[in-house]
Design a protein around this motif. Structure first.
Motif, PDB file in Angstrom:
ATOM      1  N   GLU A  58       0.812  -1.221   0.000  1.00  0.00           N
ATOM      2  CA  GLU A  58       0.000   0.000   0.000  1.00  0.00           C
ATOM      3  C   GLU A  58       0.844   1.269   0.000  1.00  0.00           C
ATOM      4  O   GLU A  58       0.455   2.266  -0.608  1.00  0.00           O
ATOM      5  N   LYS A  59       1.970   1.263   0.683  1.00  0.00           N
ATOM      6  CA  LYS A  59       2.711   2.497   0.926  1.00  0.00           C
ATOM      7  C   LYS A  59       4.064   2.593   0.228  1.00  0.00           C
ATOM      8  O   LYS A  59       4.528   3.687  -0.053  1.00  0.00           O
ATOM      9  N   CYS A  60       4.733   1.481   0.004  1.00  0.00           N
ATOM     10  CA  CYS A  60       6.136   1.508  -0.412  1.00  0.00           C
ATOM     11  C   CYS A  60       6.381   1.055  -1.841  1.00  0.00           C
ATOM     12  O   CYS A  60       7.389   1.415  -2.449  1.00  0.00           O
ATOM     13  N   LEU A  61       5.491   0.243  -2.350  1.00  0.00           N
ATOM     14  CA  LEU A  61       5.666  -0.432  -3.628  1.00  0.00           C
ATOM     15  C   LEU A  61       5.903   0.528  -4.792  1.00  0.00           C
ATOM     16  O   LEU A  61       6.741   0.270  -5.652  1.00  0.00           O
ATOM     17  N   ALA A  62       5.216   1.650  -4.813  1.00  0.00           N
ATOM     18  CA  ALA A  62       5.336   2.577  -5.941  1.00  0.00           C
ATOM     19  C   ALA A  62       6.771   3.073  -6.117  1.00  0.00           C
ATOM     20  O   ALA A  62       7.247   3.202  -7.242  1.00  0.00           O
ATOM     21  N   CYS A  63       7.461   3.303  -5.033  1.00  0.00           N
ATOM     22  CA  CYS A  63       8.834   3.804  -5.116  1.00  0.00           C
ATOM     23  C   CYS A  63       9.867   2.680  -5.124  1.00  0.00           C
ATOM     24  O   CYS A  63      10.803   2.702  -5.913  1.00  0.00           O
ATOM     25  N   HIS A  64       9.704   1.717  -4.224  1.00  0.00           N
ATOM     26  CA  HIS A  64      10.722   0.677  -4.062  1.00  0.00           C
ATOM     27  C   HIS A  64      10.443  -0.566  -4.902  1.00  0.00           C
ATOM     28  O   HIS A  64      11.252  -1.488  -4.903  1.00  0.00           O
ATOM     29  N   GLN A  65       9.318  -0.583  -5.615  1.00  0.00           N
ATOM     30  CA  GLN A  65       8.960  -1.619  -6.583  1.00  0.00           C
ATOM     31  C   GLN A  65       8.595  -2.944  -5.910  1.00  0.00           C
ATOM     32  O   GLN A  65       8.930  -3.185  -4.760  1.00  0.00           O
ATOM     33  N   VAL A  66       7.903  -3.775  -6.642  1.00  0.00           N
ATOM     34  CA  VAL A  66       7.390  -5.040  -6.122  1.00  0.00           C
ATOM     35  C   VAL A  66       8.525  -5.972  -5.697  1.00  0.00           C
ATOM     36  O   VAL A  66       8.389  -6.727  -4.750  1.00  0.00           O
ATOM     37  N   ASN A  67       9.659  -5.876  -6.366  1.00  0.00           N
ATOM     38  CA  ASN A  67      10.777  -6.763  -6.062  1.00  0.00           C
ATOM     39  C   ASN A  67      11.836  -6.121  -5.168  1.00  0.00           C
ATOM     40  O   ASN A  67      12.909  -6.685  -4.967  1.00  0.00           O
ATOM     41  N   GLY A  68      11.549  -4.927  -4.642  1.00  0.00           N
ATOM     42  CA  GLY A  68      12.452  -4.261  -3.710  1.00  0.00           C
ATOM     43  C   GLY A  68      13.688  -3.649  -4.344  1.00  0.00           C
ATOM     44  O   GLY A  68      14.594  -3.223  -3.629  1.00  0.00           O
ATOM     45  N   THR A  69      13.738  -3.569  -5.664  1.00  0.00           N
ATOM     46  CA  THR A  69      14.941  -3.051  -6.327  1.00  0.00           C
ATOM     47  C   THR A  69      14.957  -1.535  -6.470  1.00  0.00           C
ATOM     48  O   THR A  69      15.973  -0.974  -6.885  1.00  0.00           O
ATOM     49  N   GLY A  70      13.867  -0.859  -6.126  1.00  0.00           N
ATOM     50  CA  GLY A  70      13.816   0.587  -6.234  1.00  0.00           C
ATOM     51  C   GLY A  70      13.933   1.061  -7.668  1.00  0.00           C
ATOM     52  O   GLY A  70      13.774   0.290  -8.616  1.00  0.00           O
ATOM     53  N   ILE A  71      14.233   2.352  -7.827  1.00  0.00           N
ATOM     54  CA  ILE A  71      14.459   2.950  -9.135  1.00  0.00           C
ATOM     55  C   ILE A  71      15.829   3.626  -9.056  1.00  0.00           C
ATOM     56  O   ILE A  71      15.981   4.622  -8.343  1.00  0.00           O
ATOM     57  N   PRO A  72      16.829   3.067  -9.723  1.00  0.00           N
ATOM     58  CA  PRO A  72      18.204   3.556  -9.588  1.00  0.00           C
ATOM     59  C   PRO A  72      18.320   5.066  -9.730  1.00  0.00           C
ATOM     60  O   PRO A  72      17.784   5.658 -10.649  1.00  0.00           O
ATOM     61  N   GLY A  73      19.013   5.675  -8.773  1.00  0.00           N
ATOM     62  CA  GLY A  73      19.240   7.112  -8.773  1.00  0.00           C
ATOM     63  C   GLY A  73      18.086   7.925  -8.227  1.00  0.00           C
ATOM     64  O   GLY A  73      18.240   9.110  -7.961  1.00  0.00           O
ATOM     65  N   THR A  74      16.914   7.312  -8.049  1.00  0.00           N
ATOM     66  CA  THR A  74      15.744   8.041  -7.554  1.00  0.00           C
ATOM     67  C   THR A  74      15.253   7.471  -6.225  1.00  0.00           C
ATOM     68  O   THR A  74      15.147   8.194  -5.240  1.00  0.00           O
ATOM     69  N   PHE A  75      14.926   6.182  -6.210  1.00  0.00           N
ATOM     70  CA  PHE A  75      14.453   5.518  -4.996  1.00  0.00           C
ATOM     71  C   PHE A  75      15.358   4.324  -4.725  1.00  0.00           C
ATOM     72  O   PHE A  75      15.501   3.446  -5.583  1.00  0.00           O
ATOM     73  N   PRO A  76      15.973   4.259  -3.556  1.00  0.00           N
ATOM     74  CA  PRO A  76      16.973   3.230  -3.292  1.00  0.00           C
ATOM     75  C   PRO A  76      16.385   1.820  -3.218  1.00  0.00           C
ATOM     76  O   PRO A  76      15.218   1.640  -2.872  1.00  0.00           O
TER      77      PRO A  76
END
Length: 157
Positions: A58-76
């Motif tokens: 609900e809260k974290c997935l959008a930034c840190h992604q479903v697999n926990g890899t984040g978005i390089p350079g933006t979300f760790p």
């Protein structure tokens, strides 16, 4: 006659679109239900992190992604994160409750995107932190409510 044919074609397309999206929703629901919310712990028995998983979705997935890899350079990334591994449980709980404007270096990459507060109570913060500490192959321990002792949420939350 052209008008009737057009209506039939449009109706057919709408039915196909509805069927397609219904199938996608069903697939997503099945994927959600089969997602592992039980992750191995240091103990012989598995620990249930379902509440933390739900909060993460609900809260974290959008930034840190479903697999926990984040978005390089933006979300760790959270998966394999050296930052998570070396941080205190209290620090992680506090960040989930109050957010952070602090610059972070995770796995050698700098991140400056602020993190907003995600939850407003220690119970939820501990649940999601425990999920993150133990999901995606992480084995970074378990936080307790004792680790959250003394943490207050910012009044602006």
């Amino acid at each position: 006659m052209k008008r009737i044919s057009l209506i039939i074609v449009i109706t057919g397309l709408l039915v196909l679109v509805v069927i397609f999206f219904a199938g996608m929703a069903h697939k997503a629901e099945n994927n959600k239900n089969s997602e592992a919310v039980y992750v191995a712990s240091n103990e012989k028995n598995a620990v249930n992190y379902s509440k933390g998983s739900q909060i993460y979705q609900e809260k974290c997935l959008a930034c840190h992604q479903v697999n926990g890899t984040g978005i390089p350079g933006t979300f760790p990334p959270l998966k394999g994160s050296d930052f998570l591994k070396k941080s205190t449980k209290k620090r992680l709980i506090e960040q989930v409750m109050n957010g952070s404007n602090e610059r972070l270096v995770v796995n050698g990459i700098k991140y400056t995107t602020p993190m907003s507060p995600q939850v407003d109570n220690a119970t939820d913060a501990v649940a999601v932190v425990n999920y993150i500490l133990n999901a995606w192959g992480n084995n970074y321990g378990v936080a307790t409510l004792q680790d959250a002792k003394g943490i207050k949420t910012n009044k602006s939350n």
